[in-house]
Design an enzyme around this catalytic site. Sequence first.
Site, PDB file in Angstrom:
ATOM      1  N   LYS A  23       1.073  -0.974   0.006  1.00  0.00           N
ATOM      2  CA  LYS A  23       0.086   0.007   0.029  1.00  0.00           C
ATOM      3  C   LYS A  23       0.651   1.310  -0.185  1.00  0.00           C
ATOM      4  O   LYS A  23       0.529   2.079  -0.667  1.00  0.00           O
ATOM      5  CB  LYS A  23      -1.016  -0.141   0.904  1.00  0.00           C
ATOM      6  CG  LYS A  23      -1.796   1.195   1.442  1.00  0.00           C
ATOM      7  CD  LYS A  23      -2.187   1.556   2.771  1.00  0.00           C
ATOM      8  CE  LYS A  23      -0.827   1.818   3.494  1.00  0.00           C
ATOM      9  NZ  LYS A  23      -1.242   2.253   5.247  1.00  0.00           N
ATOM     10  N   SER A  24       1.964   1.239   0.908  1.00  0.00           N
ATOM     11  CA  SER A  24       2.902   2.374   0.985  1.00  0.00           C
ATOM     12  C   SER A  24       3.485   2.721  -0.384  1.00  0.00           C
ATOM     13  O   SER A  24       3.502   3.977  -0.870  1.00  0.00           O
ATOM     14  CB  SER A  24       3.847   2.178   2.102  1.00  0.00           C
ATOM     15  OG  SER A  24       3.158   1.970   3.059  1.00  0.00           O
ATOM     16  N   GLY A  92      -4.400   7.194   6.069  1.00  0.00           N
ATOM     17  CA  GLY A  92      -3.467   8.108   6.444  1.00  0.00           C
ATOM     18  C   GLY A  92      -2.781   8.810   5.151  1.00  0.00           C
ATOM     19  O   GLY A  92      -2.437   9.991   5.197  1.00  0.00           O
ATOM     20  N   ARG A 120      -7.359  10.998  14.004  1.00  0.00           N
ATOM     21  CA  ARG A 120      -6.050  10.850  13.429  1.00  0.00           C
ATOM     22  C   ARG A 120      -5.276  12.039  13.381  1.00  0.00           C
ATOM     23  O   ARG A 120      -5.739  13.372  12.964  1.00  0.00           O
ATOM     24  CB  ARG A 120      -6.179  10.166  11.980  1.00  0.00           C
ATOM     25  CG  ARG A 120      -6.672   8.687  12.081  1.00  0.00           C
ATOM     26  CD  ARG A 120      -6.309   8.028  10.952  1.00  0.00           C
ATOM     27  NE  ARG A 120      -5.024   7.629  11.058  1.00  0.00           N
ATOM     28  CZ  ARG A 120      -4.371   6.668  10.258  1.00  0.00           C
ATOM     29  NH1 ARG A 120      -4.906   6.084   9.275  1.00  0.00           N
ATOM     30  NH2 ARG A 120      -3.253   6.413  10.543  1.00  0.00           N
ATOM     31  N   GLN A 165       4.389  10.524   8.177  1.00  0.00           N
ATOM     32  CA  GLN A 165       3.541  10.793   6.870  1.00  0.00           C
ATOM     33  C   GLN A 165       3.395  12.416   6.702  1.00  0.00           C
ATOM     34  O   GLN A 165       3.436  13.013   5.343  1.00  0.00           O
ATOM     35  CB  GLN A 165       2.312  10.299   6.958  1.00  0.00           C
ATOM     36  CG  GLN A 165       2.175   8.664   6.740  1.00  0.00           C
ATOM     37  CD  GLN A 165       0.696   8.038   6.931  1.00  0.00           C
ATOM     38  OE1 GLN A 165      -0.074   8.652   7.363  1.00  0.00           O
ATOM     39  NE2 GLN A 165       0.716   6.969   6.380  1.00  0.00           N
ATOM     40  N   GLU A 304       3.741  -0.394  12.700  1.00  0.00           N
ATOM     41  CA  GLU A 304       2.730  -1.329  11.975  1.00  0.00           C
ATOM     42  C   GLU A 304       2.511  -2.662  12.454  1.00  0.00           C
ATOM     43  O   GLU A 304       1.501  -3.511  12.533  1.00  0.00           O
ATOM     44  CB  GLU A 304       2.583  -1.268  10.361  1.00  0.00           C
ATOM     45  CG  GLU A 304       2.463   0.270   9.977  1.00  0.00           C
ATOM     46  CD  GLU A 304       0.683   0.478  10.287  1.00  0.00           C
ATOM     47  OE1 GLU A 304      -0.110  -0.392   9.786  1.00  0.00           O
ATOM     48  OE2 GLU A 304       0.443   1.722  10.536  1.00  0.00           O
ATOM     49  N   ARG A 335      -4.674   1.749  18.832  1.00  0.00           N
ATOM     50  CA  ARG A 335      -4.042   0.478  19.092  1.00  0.00           C
ATOM     51  C   ARG A 335      -3.888   0.157  20.351  1.00  0.00           C
ATOM     52  O   ARG A 335      -3.883  -1.223  20.700  1.00  0.00           O
ATOM     53  CB  ARG A 335      -3.158   0.507  18.013  1.00  0.00           C
ATOM     54  CG  ARG A 335      -3.789   0.537  16.729  1.00  0.00           C
ATOM     55  CD  ARG A 335      -2.651   0.206  15.429  1.00  0.00           C
ATOM     56  NE  ARG A 335      -3.294  -0.145  14.258  1.00  0.00           N
ATOM     57  CZ  ARG A 335      -2.774   0.247  12.942  1.00  0.00           C
ATOM     58  NH1 ARG A 335      -1.381   0.199  12.922  1.00  0.00           N
ATOM     59  NH2 ARG A 335      -3.412  -0.062  11.811  1.00  0.00           N
ATOM     60  N   ARG A 376      -5.627  -4.331  11.018  1.00  0.00           N
ATOM     61  CA  ARG A 376      -4.451  -4.756  11.616  1.00  0.00           C
ATOM     62  C   ARG A 376      -4.906  -5.348  12.904  1.00  0.00           C
ATOM     63  O   ARG A 376      -4.363  -6.551  13.371  1.00  0.00           O
ATOM     64  CB  ARG A 376      -3.342  -3.642  12.049  1.00  0.00           C
ATOM     65  CG  ARG A 376      -2.613  -2.776  10.924  1.00  0.00           C
ATOM     66  CD  ARG A 376      -1.919  -3.726  10.016  1.00  0.00           C
ATOM     67  NE  ARG A 376      -1.223  -2.892   8.901  1.00  0.00           N
ATOM     68  CZ  ARG A 376      -1.046  -3.156   7.849  1.00  0.00           C
ATOM     69  NH1 ARG A 376      -1.229  -4.704   7.591  1.00  0.00           N
ATOM     70  NH2 ARG A 376      -0.664  -2.565   6.840  1.00  0.00           N
ATOM     71  N   LYS A 400      -9.364  -2.282   3.670  1.00  0.00           N
ATOM     72  CA  LYS A 400      -8.394  -1.245   3.647  1.00  0.00           C
ATOM     73  C   LYS A 400      -6.976  -1.511   2.714  1.00  0.00           C
ATOM     74  O   LYS A 400      -6.523  -0.743   1.937  1.00  0.00           O
ATOM     75  CB  LYS A 400      -8.012  -0.715   4.826  1.00  0.00           C
ATOM     76  CG  LYS A 400      -7.201   0.400   5.196  1.00  0.00           C
ATOM     77  CD  LYS A 400      -6.842   0.800   6.620  1.00  0.00           C
ATOM     78  CE  LYS A 400      -5.889   1.760   6.867  1.00  0.00           C
ATOM     79  NZ  LYS A 400      -6.235   3.183   6.185  1.00  0.00           N
TER      80      LYS A 400
END
Length: 415
Positions: A23-24, A92, A120, A165, A304, A335, A376, A400
């Site tokens: 994804k990144s 994000g 966030r 980010q 992560e 989390r 996650r 996601k």
Amino acid sequence: MSSWSAPRAQRAVAGEVQIPGSKSETNRALILASLSIRPVSIYNPLAARDTELMARALTGFGARIARGGELWRVTPAQQIASPGTIDCGLAGTVMRFCPPIALLASEPTDFVGDAQAGGRPMGGLLSGLRQLGAAVSGDSLPFRVTPPRLWTRSQVSVDATSSSQFVSGLLLAAPRYPNGLRVDRIGQMPSAPHVDMTVKMLRRAGVAVRSGPDWWQVSPGQIVPGIIHVDPDLTNASAFLAAAAATGGSVTVPNWPETTTQAGDRIRDILTQFGAKVEFDSGSLRVIGDQLAGIKINLRSASELTPVVAALAALADGDTTISGVGHIRGHETDRIAALATELSKVGAKVTPLPDGLHISPGPLRPATLQSHADHRMVHAFSIIGLHADVEIAGVECVAKTMPDFTDRWHNLVQG
């Protein structure tokens, strides 16, 4: 909200799992391609909610994106348009990478998201945009970005203690700014490998980037990515490899990159610490499980992986302490709180710490666990489900980054 009964392992889990693209890397590739001077091909991109949200946002800015399975073709916008409104979902990368691009448009852009998105952190990035002359309403989603009338600044100081980010988002758009951009980091930054990924991809696209321990300088100029190949998502792979470690099995992930800036690559060292054997040969990574032992580990550079590590800790022989991850309270959900609440339901004793968790395993018991709309969490609780009767509520959030996670997991465990 849908529920899913995680499959119990009737034997040591064994098999090979193909992991979709990162994804990144995919979302960074989409941005570079959309800001480039000519069309770009992206091979092995991830098709999931976060990348679809990014593609829609960039289409709003004027790019054209043709999706074709393993090959996406991006035609950049001749001029950045204002998309009006961008839906960030809970991604994000979208909420932090697209606002800096909005400074290149001629009209304001509104940013909205899922109900949880307002929690966030965004302050560090939005402060950077204000320093560049943009008008920004608010410090979290929803907000509006109005481009600067005059570009009078080419240097910003960004508090990146909440997210790397903030830095990556500014760097990705910086080549298109009139004078480039220097970003000075304030505070200790988590997940530094993700900024390394951004810098590496910028340089591969022909962008001049200089950097020091706490600063980055991007020169203005053309972005010419050529062809971009996306590696498998190593953080998504971690759950499947952990299944081998948790059951004394053997799981192989093919096409594992020999060198990478993905933070998920650290799972190799982590599983070795837990007691598993890790082998890398001919582009494939294989994990062979053994008795799990508790560990002490700092995950600041790879936060992560915290949910998967916490799940293994609940199955280990001995206590585990995870540190360096206080910032994950501002991820898709808190989390630390979510892991403490849900792992306690299955019998573990979990103590939240200022920057992590202390986990003492206990006799496992059946439980219904909440995903907290966090993919996650589903990955982590699936690992617990290998040894306990676990029902996971809200499993649809896996869309996601891996929409078919439950199918892949079931095939591995029951195959």
